[in-house]
Design a protein around this motif. Structure first.
Motif, mmCIF file in Angstrom:
data_model
loop_
_atom_site.group_PDB
_atom_site.id
_atom_site.type_symbol
_atom_site.label_atom_id
_atom_site.label_comp_id
_atom_site.label_asym_id
_atom_site.label_seq_id
_atom_site.Cartn_x
_atom_site.Cartn_y
_atom_site.Cartn_z
ATOM 1 N N ILE A 95 0.854 -1.197 0.000
ATOM 2 C CA ILE A 95 0.000 0.000 0.000
ATOM 3 C C ILE A 95 0.884 1.238 0.000
ATOM 4 C CG2 ILE A 95 -1.966 1.147 1.069
ATOM 5 C CD1 ILE A 95 -2.602 -1.398 2.575
ATOM 6 N N GLY A 98 -0.085 7.411 1.627
ATOM 7 C CA GLY A 98 -0.486 7.697 2.996
ATOM 8 C C GLY A 98 -1.347 8.928 3.151
ATOM 9 N N ASP A 100 -4.779 9.492 2.502
ATOM 10 C CA ASP A 100 -6.098 9.292 3.111
ATOM 11 C C ASP A 100 -5.972 8.301 4.267
ATOM 12 O OD1 ASP A 100 -9.148 9.918 2.297
ATOM 13 O OD2 ASP A 100 -9.004 7.922 3.183
ATOM 14 N N LYS A 101 -6.324 8.729 5.460
ATOM 15 C CA LYS A 101 -6.116 7.917 6.670
ATOM 16 C C LYS A 101 -7.463 7.427 7.186
ATOM 17 C CE LYS A 101 -2.066 10.766 7.387
ATOM 18 N NZ LYS A 101 -2.244 11.470 6.089
ATOM 19 N N ASN A 102 -7.954 6.360 6.574
ATOM 20 C CA ASN A 102 -9.278 5.841 6.904
ATOM 21 C C ASN A 102 -9.295 5.298 8.337
ATOM 22 O OD1 ASN A 102 -11.544 3.821 7.019
ATOM 23 N ND2 ASN A 102 -11.856 4.618 4.943
ATOM 24 N N ALA A 105 -9.028 1.404 8.940
ATOM 25 C CA ALA A 105 -7.891 0.607 8.473
ATOM 26 C C ALA A 105 -7.331 -0.291 9.563
ATOM 27 C CB ALA A 105 -6.799 1.520 7.924
ATOM 28 N N LEU A 118 3.734 -1.309 3.778
ATOM 29 C CA LEU A 118 3.352 0.071 3.494
ATOM 30 C C LEU A 118 4.555 0.814 2.913
ATOM 31 C CD1 LEU A 118 1.524 0.899 6.863
ATOM 32 C CD2 LEU A 118 0.624 -0.331 4.862
ATOM 33 N N HIS A 234 -3.426 1.945 -2.651
ATOM 34 C CA HIS A 234 -3.080 3.263 -2.119
ATOM 35 C C HIS A 234 -3.996 3.579 -0.939
ATOM 36 C CE1 HIS A 234 -1.359 3.592 -6.179
ATOM 37 N NE2 HIS A 234 -0.547 4.502 -5.670
ATOM 38 N N PHE A 235 -3.582 4.506 -0.119
ATOM 39 C CA PHE A 235 -4.458 5.046 0.922
ATOM 40 C C PHE A 235 -5.345 6.106 0.265
ATOM 41 C CE2 PHE A 235 -1.083 3.219 3.495
ATOM 42 C CZ PHE A 235 -1.793 2.645 4.537
ATOM 43 N N PHE A 239 -10.659 3.172 0.488
ATOM 44 C CA PHE A 239 -9.694 2.237 1.058
ATOM 45 C C PHE A 239 -10.340 0.926 1.494
ATOM 46 C CE2 PHE A 239 -7.378 0.313 4.564
ATOM 47 C CZ PHE A 239 -6.089 0.275 4.063
#
Length: 265
Positions: A95, A98, A100-102, A105, A118, A234-235, A239
């Motif tokens: 992945i 970084g 988008d920080k869902n 996750a 990552l 990808h983030f 996601f």
């Protein structure tokens, strides 16, 4: 070649990412290293911790077999791999970026209980490096994806070395471990990239065989994940759907996710 370029544009190119941060690269003084004490412990039942609509979408996997190491070049360059040369029934989840920080996750990683690599861009994670420290507690490892995500191919050795070494050095300051694996942004690279990566301590650099975006898996070859394939994510805003699509593509192929780092000497 046209198919490969279309996949890169849809799933791995710069057009799908936000503009690089205008702020200077993250430093240990502005973003202190997260500590283990600050990390969120996994739930007693990771699957039950997910929203009810996601629980049936998480497949179960057998443990991966013992890894068989690849052979690295001895000519002063990093290895270049889009598939690990193995007949073992494994695939590799990677992945990038970084941005988008869902918030789901961590729970998804805990529920899946599989190894994940990552490839983090320093500018993309600088607003919340602790988010990725939490993901490490659920099976993720952190590797290098440059400071600012430039296209490296065709650039000078000094420029490429600055981006690659700088990315590894700053990730080491944030997380304690210096990366030894590298993905060039968009997969674009040349012989200078692989030489600079080697000189920055990177053992191998990676492309991919499958990629995912908006919950759909894109294949370069047959419409199935093959043993040894490296899969790109990808983030991004979708996601959750992307991650579940990758898990199920691996499961449907009769494979199990393995740790990419275990196959690199």
């Amino acid at each position: 070649m046209a198919v490969l370029l279309s996949v890169m544009a849809a799933c791995g190119g710069q057009g799908a990412r936000p503009a690089p941060s205008a702020s200077p690269p993250v430093s240990p003084s502005s973003s202190p290293a997260p500590t283990e004490a600050a990390l969120v412990p996994p739930a007693a039942d990771p699957i039950a911790a997910l929203p009810a609509n996601l629980r049936p979408r998480v497949p179960r996997f057998a443990p991966p077999p013992p890894a068989t190491k690849v052979t690295l070049p001895t000519n002063g360059t990093a290895a270049w791999l889009s598939r690990i040369p193995t007949d073992q029934k494994v695939a590799f989840i990677t992945i990038d970026d970084g941005w988008d920080k869902n918030p789901l996750a961590l729970k998804l990683f805990q529920a899946a209980n599989v190894p994940i690599t990552l490839f983090l861009e320093v500018n993309a994670i600088s607003d919340n490096p602790a988010y990725f420290a939490q993901l490490r507690t659920a099976g993720a490892t952190i590797q290098n994806h440059t400071i600012s995500h430039p296209v490296l191919k065709g650039r000078s050795y000094a420029f490429q070395k600055h981006e690659i070494c700088g990315g590894a050095d700053q990730l080491a300051k944030l997380y304690g471990d210096r990366p030894t694996l590298f993905r060039p942004p968009g997969g674009a690279h040349d012989t200078t990239t692989l030489r600079a990566a080697h000189d920055c301590g990177m053992k191998a650099a990676f492309f991919w065989k499958e990629a995912t975006n908006k919950g759909k898996v894109f294949y370069q070859e047959e419409h199935v994940v093959k043993p040894g394939d490296i899969i790109l994510m990808h983030f991004r805003p979708r996601f959750v759907d992307d991650f579940l699509a990758v898990l199920n593509a691996i499961h449907q192929a009769g494979l199990t996710p393995a740790r990419l780092e275990d196959y690199i000497p």
